[in-house]
Design a protein around this motif. Structure first.
Motif, PDB file in Angstrom:
ATOM      1  N   UNK A  24       1.011  -1.069   0.226  1.00 25.23           N
ATOM      2  CA  UNK A  24       0.121   0.243  -0.651  1.00 25.23           C
ATOM      3  C   UNK A  24       0.877   1.097   0.121  1.00 25.23           C
ATOM      4  N   UNK A  25       2.144   0.976   1.101  1.00 25.38           N
ATOM      5  CA  UNK A  25       2.300   2.809   0.952  1.00 25.38           C
ATOM      6  C   UNK A  25       3.377   2.128  -0.921  1.00 25.38           C
ATOM      7  N   UNK A  26       3.277   1.098  -1.917  1.00 27.55           N
ATOM      8  CA  UNK A  26       3.431   2.009  -3.315  1.00 27.55           C
ATOM      9  C   UNK A  26       2.550   2.375  -3.629  1.00 27.55           C
ATOM     10  N   UNK A  27       1.710   1.753  -3.477  1.00 25.29           N
ATOM     11  CA  UNK A  27       0.399   2.693  -4.736  1.00 25.29           C
ATOM     12  C   UNK A  27       0.457   3.712  -3.748  1.00 25.29           C
ATOM     13  N   UNK A  28       0.529   4.709  -2.471  1.00 22.53           N
ATOM     14  CA  UNK A  28      -0.126   5.628  -1.906  1.00 22.53           C
ATOM     15  C   UNK A  28       1.546   6.607  -2.376  1.00 22.53           C
ATOM     16  N   UNK A  29       1.898   6.637  -3.095  1.00 24.15           N
ATOM     17  CA  UNK A  29       3.799   6.576  -3.275  1.00 24.15           C
ATOM     18  C   UNK A  29       3.401   7.640  -5.088  1.00 24.15           C
ATOM     19  N   UNK A  30       3.284   6.510  -5.553  1.00 24.25           N
ATOM     20  CA  UNK A  30       2.421   6.910  -7.031  1.00 24.25           C
ATOM     21  C   UNK A  30       1.680   7.522  -6.830  1.00 24.25           C
ATOM     22  N   UNK A  31       0.684   6.980  -5.923  1.00 25.35           N
ATOM     23  CA  UNK A  31      -0.458   8.820  -6.123  1.00 25.35           C
ATOM     24  C   UNK A  31       0.113  10.009  -5.248  1.00 25.35           C
ATOM     25  N   UNK A  32       1.102   9.862  -4.695  1.00 23.24           N
ATOM     26  CA  UNK A  32       1.508  11.456  -4.487  1.00 23.24           C
ATOM     27  C   UNK A  32       2.082  12.188  -5.332  1.00 23.24           C
ATOM     28  N   UNK A  33       3.502  11.101  -5.675  1.00 21.15           N
ATOM     29  CA  UNK A  33       4.439  11.288  -6.975  1.00 21.15           C
ATOM     30  C   UNK A  33       4.564  11.532  -8.400  1.00 21.15           C
ATOM     31  N   UNK A  34       3.059  10.628  -8.780  1.00 16.48           N
ATOM     32  CA  UNK A  34       3.118  10.518 -10.293  1.00 16.48           C
ATOM     33  C   UNK A  34       2.227  10.955 -10.874  1.00 16.48           C
ATOM     34  N   UNK A  35       1.004  10.149 -10.321  1.00 17.28           N
ATOM     35  CA  UNK A  35      -0.652  10.460 -10.364  1.00 17.28           C
ATOM     36  C   UNK A  35      -1.158  12.453 -10.190  1.00 17.28           C
ATOM     37  N   UNK A  36      -0.816  12.079  -8.724  1.00 15.88           N
ATOM     38  CA  UNK A  36      -1.616  13.140  -8.410  1.00 15.88           C
ATOM     39  C   UNK A  36      -0.526  13.969  -7.818  1.00 15.88           C
ATOM     40  N   UNK A  37       0.625  14.557  -8.396  1.00 20.04           N
ATOM     41  CA  UNK A  37       1.744  15.394  -8.078  1.00 20.04           C
ATOM     42  C   UNK A  37       1.000  16.575  -7.458  1.00 20.04           C
ATOM     43  N   UNK A  38       1.378  16.924  -6.253  1.00 20.16           N
ATOM     44  CA  UNK A  38       0.539  18.543  -5.425  1.00 20.16           C
ATOM     45  C   UNK A  38       1.083  19.875  -6.411  1.00 20.16           C
TER      46      UNK A  38
END
Length: 277
Positions: free
Chosen positions: A230-244
């Protein structure tokens, strides 16, 4: 059971307290973020209440296996008299700290801005079933003193909670197309602690020449595995898919310069006009 290698024992203790530090600190980025924003918008409430149940079960498991001689005897009778108890002092310290910090985060949910967010009926139903099952199993174990069996049930509950607790937050990030309000610092520290947890278990197995501790503490093994995924999934979401989105250095629009030539025929006067934000 004594350690066979002093260096491995020292390494085990160092890694264990390093894991404790990483996992314990992982709760604070979210707490600090909530405090600074005075808001919990973006933090999924289902995640927190499921997480509290997970850590409570984990605390009961760790404390019982670490402090109770009766439970330790039952463990050795099942896995072998030469097997080392798979719970260390840092496990008890971490789970105690985790319960307190998760409860404090839920307190923040109660006092800070949350808009229309609330705990879902599905989460409430899951909690009711989980604690009802734990209560029924407690009275069954009470009659024949099968405490290790009860702890295995609690371990199973905490593994199940670990599997499902991240889902509401992951879905919420997907629906919002944003990770705002969800601390990535929590994820990075949790990921590092989970990897360190595996290293600690491997060190014990190498010293004892047995991999029974992985089976004896299957809950610890599974929660680390699920957390890593799950941590890998959240990192993908934060840094790749939904970048701030990048925030401008200035919160105001730069002032415009207007030449008021009609105010002086010789020397134009420069007037600063600021746009309203």
């Amino acid at each position: 059971m004594a350690w066979n290698s002093v260096p491995l024992h020292i390494t085990y203790e160092v890694v264990g307290w390093l894991v404790f530090t990483l996992w314990s600190i992982s709760f604070y980025p979210q707490v600090i973020l909530n405090y600074r924003r005075k808001s919990v918008v973006g933090l999924n409430f289902d995640f927190e209440v499921l997480n509290l149940t997970k850590h409570t079960c984990y605390l009961i498991y760790n404390a019982s296996l670490y402090f109770s001689s009766t439970v330790q005897k039952q463990y050795k009778d099942k896995y072998g008299q030469d097997e080392m108890i798979p719970v260390a002092a840092n496990d008890v310290a971490f789970s105690s700290h985790a319960v307190l910090l998760t409860a404090f985060t839920i307190f923040q949910i109660a006092i800070y801005e949350r808009r229309n967010q609330k705990v879902s009926k599905i989460a409430c139903g899951i909690l009711f079933v989980a604690w009802s099952l734990a209560g029924i199993c407690f009275f069954i174990a009470l009659s024949n003193h099968h405490w290790l069996w009860l702890l295995s049930i609690l371990s199973g509950i905490q593994v199940f909670m670990t599997v499902i607790k991240y889902l509401p937050q992951a879905v919420m990030n997907f629906e919002r197309k944003s990770t705002e309000g969800w601390s990535i610092g929590n994820i990075l520290l949790d990921f590092s602690g989970s990897i360190g947890n595996y290293c600690q278990m491997v060190i014990q197995s190498i010293d004892q020449g047995s991999w029974a501790n992985f089976l004896g503490d299957i809950g610890k093994l599974m929660i680390s595995l699920v957390s890593v995924l799950y941590n890998i999934l959240f990192m993908v979401q934060h840094y790749i898919l939904y970048r701030p989105k990048k925030v401008s250095n200035s919160e105001t629009v730069p002032p415009k310069v207007v030449n008021q030539s009609n105010m002086s025929p010789n020397k134009p006067v420069v007037k600063i006009v600021e746009d309203s934000v």
